[in-house]
Design a protein around this motif. Structure first.
Motif, PDB file in Angstrom:
ATOM      1  N   PHE A  91     -18.495  -2.033  34.410  1.00 31.81           N
ATOM      2  CA  PHE A  91     -19.722  -2.217  35.434  1.00 31.81           C
ATOM      3  C   PHE A  91     -21.280  -1.237  34.418  1.00 31.81           C
ATOM      4  CE2 PHE A  91     -21.067  -0.458  39.907  1.00 31.81           C
ATOM      5  CZ  PHE A  91     -22.647  -1.633  40.059  1.00 31.81           C
ATOM      6  N   THR A  92     -20.531   0.338  34.116  1.00 30.10           N
ATOM      7  CA  THR A  92     -21.480   1.235  33.209  1.00 30.10           C
ATOM      8  C   THR A  92     -21.679   0.950  32.031  1.00 30.10           C
ATOM      9  OG1 THR A  92     -19.694   3.102  34.585  1.00 30.10           O
ATOM     10  CG2 THR A  92     -20.743   2.696  32.393  1.00 30.10           C
ATOM     11  N   SER A  93     -20.963  -0.126  31.487  1.00 29.99           N
ATOM     12  CA  SER A  93     -21.163  -0.436  29.752  1.00 29.99           C
ATOM     13  C   SER A  93     -22.476  -1.441  30.549  1.00 29.99           C
ATOM     14  CB  SER A  93     -20.268  -1.065  29.256  1.00 29.99           C
ATOM     15  OG  SER A  93     -20.020  -1.747  29.969  1.00 29.99           O
ATOM     16  N   ARG A  94     -22.615  -2.550  31.584  1.00 27.04           N
ATOM     17  CA  ARG A  94     -23.359  -3.916  31.009  1.00 27.04           C
ATOM     18  C   ARG A  94     -25.154  -2.735  32.470  1.00 27.04           C
ATOM     19  NH1 ARG A  94     -20.097  -8.817  33.179  1.00 27.04           N
ATOM     20  NH2 ARG A  94     -19.057  -8.434  31.247  1.00 27.04           N
ATOM     21  N   LEU A  95     -24.804  -1.664  33.338  1.00 24.58           N
ATOM     22  CA  LEU A  95     -25.951  -1.030  33.035  1.00 24.58           C
ATOM     23  C   LEU A  95     -26.957  -0.491  31.862  1.00 24.58           C
ATOM     24  CD1 LEU A  95     -24.576   1.353  36.364  1.00 24.58           C
ATOM     25  CD2 LEU A  95     -26.171  -0.710  36.102  1.00 24.58           C
ATOM     26  N   LEU A  96     -25.950  -0.075  31.678  1.00 25.65           N
ATOM     27  CA  LEU A  96     -26.717   0.985  30.198  1.00 25.65           C
ATOM     28  C   LEU A  96     -26.898   0.420  29.141  1.00 25.65           C
ATOM     29  CD1 LEU A  96     -23.690   3.525  29.919  1.00 25.65           C
ATOM     30  CD2 LEU A  96     -26.348   3.809  30.743  1.00 25.65           C
ATOM     31  N   ALA A  97     -26.166  -0.843  28.801  1.00 29.72           N
ATOM     32  CA  ALA A  97     -26.587  -1.394  27.576  1.00 29.72           C
ATOM     33  C   ALA A  97     -28.166  -2.468  27.321  1.00 29.72           C
ATOM     34  CB  ALA A  97     -25.672  -2.172  27.182  1.00 29.72           C
ATOM     35  N   PRO A  98     -28.911  -2.535  28.691  1.00 27.27           N
ATOM     36  CA  PRO A  98     -29.953  -3.055  29.248  1.00 27.27           C
ATOM     37  C   PRO A  98     -30.836  -1.963  28.913  1.00 27.27           C
ATOM     38  CG  PRO A  98     -28.551  -3.597  31.138  1.00 27.27           C
ATOM     39  CD  PRO A  98     -27.785  -3.120  29.673  1.00 27.27           C
ATOM     40  N   PHE A  99     -30.670  -1.108  29.069  1.00 24.52           N
ATOM     41  CA  PHE A  99     -31.834   0.081  29.673  1.00 24.52           C
ATOM     42  C   PHE A  99     -31.879   0.541  28.022  1.00 24.52           C
ATOM     43  CE2 PHE A  99     -31.831   4.914  29.693  1.00 24.52           C
ATOM     44  CZ  PHE A  99     -33.380   4.577  30.190  1.00 24.52           C
ATOM     45  N   GLU A 100     -30.750   1.090  27.349  1.00 30.22           N
ATOM     46  CA  GLU A 100     -30.658   0.897  25.587  1.00 30.22           C
ATOM     47  C   GLU A 100     -31.516  -0.013  24.590  1.00 30.22           C
ATOM     48  OE1 GLU A 100     -29.839   4.251  24.327  1.00 30.22           O
ATOM     49  OE2 GLU A 100     -28.988   4.592  26.930  1.00 30.22           O
ATOM     50  N   LEU A 101     -30.937  -1.620  25.435  1.00 32.83           N
ATOM     51  CA  LEU A 101     -32.547  -1.821  24.696  1.00 32.83           C
ATOM     52  C   LEU A 101     -33.513  -2.964  25.191  1.00 32.83           C
ATOM     53  CD1 LEU A 101     -32.339  -4.120  22.756  1.00 32.83           C
ATOM     54  CD2 LEU A 101     -31.559  -5.897  24.569  1.00 32.83           C
ATOM     55  N   LEU A 102     -33.609  -1.787  26.287  1.00 30.48           N
ATOM     56  CA  LEU A 102     -35.485  -1.435  26.520  1.00 30.48           C
ATOM     57  C   LEU A 102     -35.528  -0.886  25.366  1.00 30.48           C
ATOM     58  CD1 LEU A 102     -37.612  -2.143  28.355  1.00 30.48           C
ATOM     59  CD2 LEU A 102     -36.643  -0.645  30.335  1.00 30.48           C
ATOM     60  N   LYS A 103     -35.458   0.601  25.249  1.00 27.55           N
ATOM     61  CA  LYS A 103     -35.998   1.737  24.623  1.00 27.55           C
ATOM     62  C   LYS A 103     -36.494   1.716  23.349  1.00 27.55           C
ATOM     63  CE  LYS A 103     -32.887   4.980  25.887  1.00 27.55           C
ATOM     64  NZ  LYS A 103     -31.963   6.448  25.877  1.00 27.55           N
ATOM     65  N   ARG A 104     -35.645   0.164  22.148  1.00 19.71           N
ATOM     66  CA  ARG A 104     -36.207  -0.035  21.390  1.00 19.71           C
ATOM     67  C   ARG A 104     -37.367  -0.879  20.943  1.00 19.71           C
ATOM     68  NH1 ARG A 104     -30.642  -0.707  20.854  1.00 19.71           N
ATOM     69  NH2 ARG A 104     -30.309  -2.443  20.426  1.00 19.71           N
ATOM     70  N   ASN A 105     -38.151  -0.890  22.420  1.00 20.01           N
ATOM     71  CA  ASN A 105     -39.075  -2.311  22.339  1.00 20.01           C
ATOM     72  C   ASN A 105     -40.543  -1.045  21.974  1.00 20.01           C
ATOM     73  OD1 ASN A 105     -41.615  -3.185  23.400  1.00 20.01           O
ATOM     74  ND2 ASN A 105     -40.222  -4.277  23.745  1.00 20.01           N
ATOM     75  N   SER A 106     -40.858  -1.628  20.949  1.00 21.58           N
ATOM     76  CA  SER A 106     -42.397  -1.184  20.530  1.00 21.58           C
ATOM     77  C   SER A 106     -43.467  -0.295  21.399  1.00 21.58           C
ATOM     78  CB  SER A 106     -42.347  -1.253  18.689  1.00 21.58           C
ATOM     79  OG  SER A 106     -43.035  -2.442  18.946  1.00 21.58           O
ATOM     80  N   ASN A 107     -43.007  -1.591  21.938  1.00 19.60           N
ATOM     81  CA  ASN A 107     -44.731  -1.669  23.396  1.00 19.60           C
ATOM     82  C   ASN A 107     -44.583  -0.767  24.268  1.00 19.60           C
ATOM     83  OD1 ASN A 107     -46.209  -3.872  22.027  1.00 19.60           O
ATOM     84  ND2 ASN A 107     -44.935  -5.391  22.339  1.00 19.60           N
ATOM     85  N   ILE A 108     -43.078  -0.123  24.471  1.00 18.00           N
ATOM     86  CA  ILE A 108     -43.598   0.374  26.182  1.00 18.00           C
ATOM     87  C   ILE A 108     -43.511   2.185  25.272  1.00 18.00           C
ATOM     88  CG2 ILE A 108     -41.635  -0.377  26.785  1.00 18.00           C
ATOM     89  CD1 ILE A 108     -39.540   1.442  25.698  1.00 18.00           C
ATOM     90  N   HIS A 109     -43.855   3.228  26.242  1.00 22.97           N
ATOM     91  CA  HIS A 109     -43.937   4.634  26.728  1.00 22.97           C
ATOM     92  C   HIS A 109     -42.831   4.881  26.929  1.00 22.97           C
ATOM     93  CE1 HIS A 109     -45.653   8.413  27.298  1.00 22.97           C
ATOM     94  NE2 HIS A 109     -47.083   8.166  27.309  1.00 22.97           N
ATOM     95  N   LEU A 110     -41.995   5.913  26.159  1.00 18.45           N
ATOM     96  CA  LEU A 110     -41.167   6.351  26.139  1.00 18.45           C
ATOM     97  C   LEU A 110     -40.617   7.435  27.220  1.00 18.45           C
ATOM     98  CD1 LEU A 110     -39.389   6.290  22.698  1.00 18.45           C
ATOM     99  CD2 LEU A 110     -38.897   4.555  24.564  1.00 18.45           C
ATOM    100  N   ASP A 111     -41.355   7.875  27.480  1.00 13.61           N
ATOM    101  CA  ASP A 111     -41.606   8.661  28.875  1.00 13.61           C
ATOM    102  C   ASP A 111     -42.206   8.417  30.401  1.00 13.61           C
ATOM    103  OD1 ASP A 111     -41.324  10.771  27.621  1.00 13.61           O
ATOM    104  OD2 ASP A 111     -43.449  11.476  27.069  1.00 13.61           O
TER     105      ASP A 111
END
Length: 237
Positions: A91-111
């Motif tokens: 459960f925990t790993s399936r939650l965290l993995a897409p969140f970490e993947l999202l943070k690598r997207n160059s179009n998003i504001h990390l704040d």
């Protein structure tokens, strides 16, 4: 708008999320990880992600079941969901993995990182909010409010928006009270809205239409307004 499936590995499972990006026009946009209802990442949930993205945000829909599996019956969906939630490490790993993947997207504001979830996904969104420190806000839409792990009073929570159906039989009053007590204890900035005429799954146009689950057009449209306001609010003190 650009849409694509995006693969990522979680432990030994290949997950296939769904990424939706509006035209950024050189701007950094809010990033949203979206968790689906217990039916899984089906075409209806992809349309929800596209609707959110049209508001001006990058949306990555998590694949909580792996291989973009979906349930076609309550029994199938329940089996897929319990294969995840009954094992805390999965459960925990399936939650965290897409969140970490999202943070690598160059179009998003990390704040400006957010989570949102519907039904089962609402549980996921609030669980992520309890786990991480770099989430700006978390949204639960007709999600359950029970949890095995309440946060400690010293935990700094992101701002929260909970959109609830006041007639939802799956969320007893004691769960609402326990959630509010938990959030009050850690001085969380949370907004709790109860749609008085709504049951469970009030944003799901395919809901059964029973006393337990039914679509509510007004609650759905109002929820869109609340979500957009929550993500894009800019207040100066």
């Amino acid at each position: 708008m650009k849409t694509q499936d995006i693969e990522y590995r979680v432990q030994d499972v290949t997950c296939r999320g769904y990424l939706v990006e509006p035209k950024a026009q050189g701007l950094k946009l809010p990033g949203v990880v979206m968790y689906t209802d217990f039916w899984g990442l089906n075409p209806r949930q992809k349309k929800v992600a596209e609707k959110l993205s049209q508001m001006g945000m990058v949306v990555l829909v998590a694949d909580m079941y792996g291989e973009q599996q979906i349930g076609n019956t309550f029994e199938e969906s329940g089996k897929l969901m319990h294969a995840v939630v009954d094992h805390e490490d999965i459960f925990t790993s399936r939650l965290l993995a897409p969140f970490e993947l999202l943070k690598r997207n160059s179009n998003i504001h990390l704040d400006k990182l957010f989570s949102i979830g519907y039904c089962f996904g609402g549980v996921c969104s609030l669980k992520l909010a309890r786990m991480v420190d770099d989430l700006h806000g978390a949204i639960s839409v007709h999600g359950l409010l029970s949890t095995k792990h309440r946060v400690q009073p010293q935990k700094k929570m992101p701002k929260l928006l909970v959109l609830h159906g006041a007639r939802d039989p799956m969320v007893p009053q004691e769960d609402i009270v326990a959630f509010q007590h938990e959030m009050n204890a850690c001085n969380a900035d949370y907004t709790f809205i109860a749609h008085g005429l709504s049951t469970h799954a009030f944003t799901n146009a395919d809901a059964a239409g029973t006393e337990a689950t039914a679509y509510n057009f007004l609650a759905d449209k109002r929820s869109d307004m609340y979500i957009k306001s929550f993500i894009f609010e800019q207040f100066s003190s």
